[in-house]
Design a protein around this motif. Structure first.
Motif, PDB file in Angstrom:
ATOM      1  N   ASN A  80       0.856  -1.178   0.000  1.00 34.08           N
ATOM      2  CA  ASN A  80       0.000   0.000   0.000  1.00 34.08           C
ATOM      3  C   ASN A  80       0.895   1.232   0.000  1.00 34.08           C
ATOM      4  N   LEU A  81       1.243   1.697  -1.166  1.00 32.15           N
ATOM      5  CA  LEU A  81       2.151   2.837  -1.315  1.00 32.15           C
ATOM      6  C   LEU A  81       1.336   4.099  -1.510  1.00 32.15           C
ATOM      7  N   ARG A  82       1.571   5.070  -0.674  1.00 28.51           N
ATOM      8  CA  ARG A  82       0.887   6.353  -0.797  1.00 28.51           C
ATOM      9  C   ARG A  82       1.845   7.325  -1.469  1.00 28.51           C
ATOM     10  N   VAL A  83       1.422   7.867  -2.598  1.00 31.26           N
ATOM     11  CA  VAL A  83       2.235   8.838  -3.324  1.00 31.26           C
ATOM     12  C   VAL A  83       1.671  10.217  -3.017  1.00 31.26           C
ATOM     13  N   PRO A  84       2.455  11.050  -2.332  1.00 31.63           N
ATOM     14  CA  PRO A  84       1.942  12.381  -1.961  1.00 31.63           C
ATOM     15  C   PRO A  84       1.840  13.299  -3.166  1.00 31.63           C
ATOM     16  N   SER A  85       0.945  14.240  -3.067  1.00 25.11           N
ATOM     17  CA  SER A  85       0.799  15.252  -4.104  1.00 25.11           C
ATOM     18  C   SER A  85       2.001  16.186  -4.047  1.00 25.11           C
ATOM     19  N   ARG A  86       2.425  16.667  -5.188  1.00 25.44           N
ATOM     20  CA  ARG A  86       3.564  17.594  -5.210  1.00 25.44           C
ATOM     21  C   ARG A  86       3.240  18.901  -4.503  1.00 25.44           C
ATOM     22  N   SER A  87       1.959  19.255  -4.476  1.00 26.35           N
ATOM     23  CA  SER A  87       1.579  20.531  -3.868  1.00 26.35           C
ATOM     24  C   SER A  87       1.166  20.379  -2.403  1.00 26.35           C
ATOM     25  N   GLU A  88       1.324  19.188  -1.852  1.00 28.75           N
ATOM     26  CA  GLU A  88       0.972  18.938  -0.457  1.00 28.75           C
ATOM     27  C   GLU A  88       1.847  19.793   0.455  1.00 28.75           C
ATOM     28  N   PRO A  89       1.226  20.607   1.337  1.00 33.62           N
ATOM     29  CA  PRO A  89       2.040  21.463   2.222  1.00 33.62           C
ATOM     30  C   PRO A  89       2.833  20.609   3.212  1.00 33.62           C
ATOM     31  N   GLY A  90       4.047  21.029   3.459  1.00 30.02           N
ATOM     32  CA  GLY A  90       4.908  20.338   4.415  1.00 30.02           C
ATOM     33  C   GLY A  90       5.458  19.022   3.898  1.00 30.02           C
ATOM     34  N   ARG A  91       5.332  18.801   2.608  1.00 25.72           N
ATOM     35  CA  ARG A  91       5.824  17.550   2.026  1.00 25.72           C
ATOM     36  C   ARG A  91       7.341  17.506   2.119  1.00 25.72           C
ATOM     37  N   GLU A  92       7.852  16.401   2.625  1.00 29.47           N
ATOM     38  CA  GLU A  92       9.299  16.233   2.744  1.00 29.47           C
ATOM     39  C   GLU A  92       9.882  15.959   1.362  1.00 29.47           C
ATOM     40  N   ILE A  93      10.965  16.649   1.035  1.00 29.68           N
ATOM     41  CA  ILE A  93      11.626  16.456  -0.252  1.00 29.68           C
ATOM     42  C   ILE A  93      12.858  15.596  -0.009  1.00 29.68           C
ATOM     43  N   PRO A  94      12.861  14.383  -0.571  1.00 29.38           N
ATOM     44  CA  PRO A  94      13.996  13.494  -0.310  1.00 29.38           C
ATOM     45  C   PRO A  94      15.299  14.039  -0.907  1.00 29.38           C
ATOM     46  N   PHE A  95      16.393  13.738  -0.250  1.00 25.23           N
ATOM     47  CA  PHE A  95      17.738  14.087  -0.706  1.00 25.23           C
ATOM     48  C   PHE A  95      18.034  15.589  -0.715  1.00 25.23           C
ATOM     49  N   VAL A  96      17.194  16.380  -0.051  1.00 24.10           N
ATOM     50  CA  VAL A  96      17.435  17.822   0.024  1.00 24.10           C
ATOM     51  C   VAL A  96      17.536  18.173   1.504  1.00 24.10           C
ATOM     52  N   THR A  97      18.617  18.842   1.845  1.00 27.43           N
ATOM     53  CA  THR A  97      18.780  19.278   3.234  1.00 27.43           C
ATOM     54  C   THR A  97      18.322  20.723   3.363  1.00 27.43           C
ATOM     55  N   GLU A  98      18.209  21.187   4.580  1.00 29.19           N
ATOM     56  CA  GLU A  98      17.802  22.580   4.818  1.00 29.19           C
ATOM     57  C   GLU A  98      18.802  23.542   4.173  1.00 29.19           C
ATOM     58  N   ALA A  99      20.076  23.180   4.163  1.00 31.55           N
ATOM     59  CA  ALA A  99      21.107  24.041   3.594  1.00 31.55           C
ATOM     60  C   ALA A  99      20.937  24.172   2.072  1.00 31.55           C
ATOM     61  N   ASP A 100      20.352  23.140   1.440  1.00 33.38           N
ATOM     62  CA  ASP A 100      20.159  23.167  -0.019  1.00 33.38           C
ATOM     63  C   ASP A 100      18.985  24.050  -0.447  1.00 33.38           C
ATOM     64  N   ARG A 101      18.063  24.332   0.462  1.00 29.79           N
ATOM     65  CA  ARG A 101      16.852  25.071   0.102  1.00 29.79           C
ATOM     66  C   ARG A 101      17.090  26.535  -0.029  1.00 29.79           C
TER      67      ARG A 101
END
Length: 92
Positions: free
Chosen positions: A71-92
């Motif tokens: 049961n894989l849940r794929v989040p919406s790209r526009s979902e608020p607070g969605r975690e972005i894999p492989f990106v750190t706070e320093a990269d944002r």
């Protein structure tokens, strides 16, 4: 296509003079080779298209090959607070 006959190699000069025949033979008998040192092959478009189909996109392959019962849940790209894999706070 009849593939029982051995195919000859056409010289470039022969190929220039007999292109229509080479195209007809490629359709009727199979691939035609042109050139001895630097060789090229003439094949009908439908044969080429069958051999060079693009690979399925990775996302589609993953969906098609996901184990049953997962049961894989794929989040919406526009979902608020969605975690972005492989990106750190320093990269944002």
């Amino acid at each position: 296509m009849n593939r029982s006959k051995p195919h000859r190699t056409w010289t470039v000069a022969e190929a220039k003079a007999r292109l229509s025949e080479i195209l007809r033979l490629a359709e009727e008998e199979g691939p035609q080779r042109i050139g001895a040192r630097k060789s090229f092959v003439v094949v009908p478009a439908h044969v080429w298209d069958e051999q060079t189909r693009p690979a399925k996109p990775l996302g589609q392959w993953l969906v098609d090959n996901m184990p049953r019962g997962t049961n894989l849940r794929v989040p919406s790209r526009s979902e608020p607070g969605r975690e972005i894999p492989f990106v750190t706070e320093a990269d944002r």
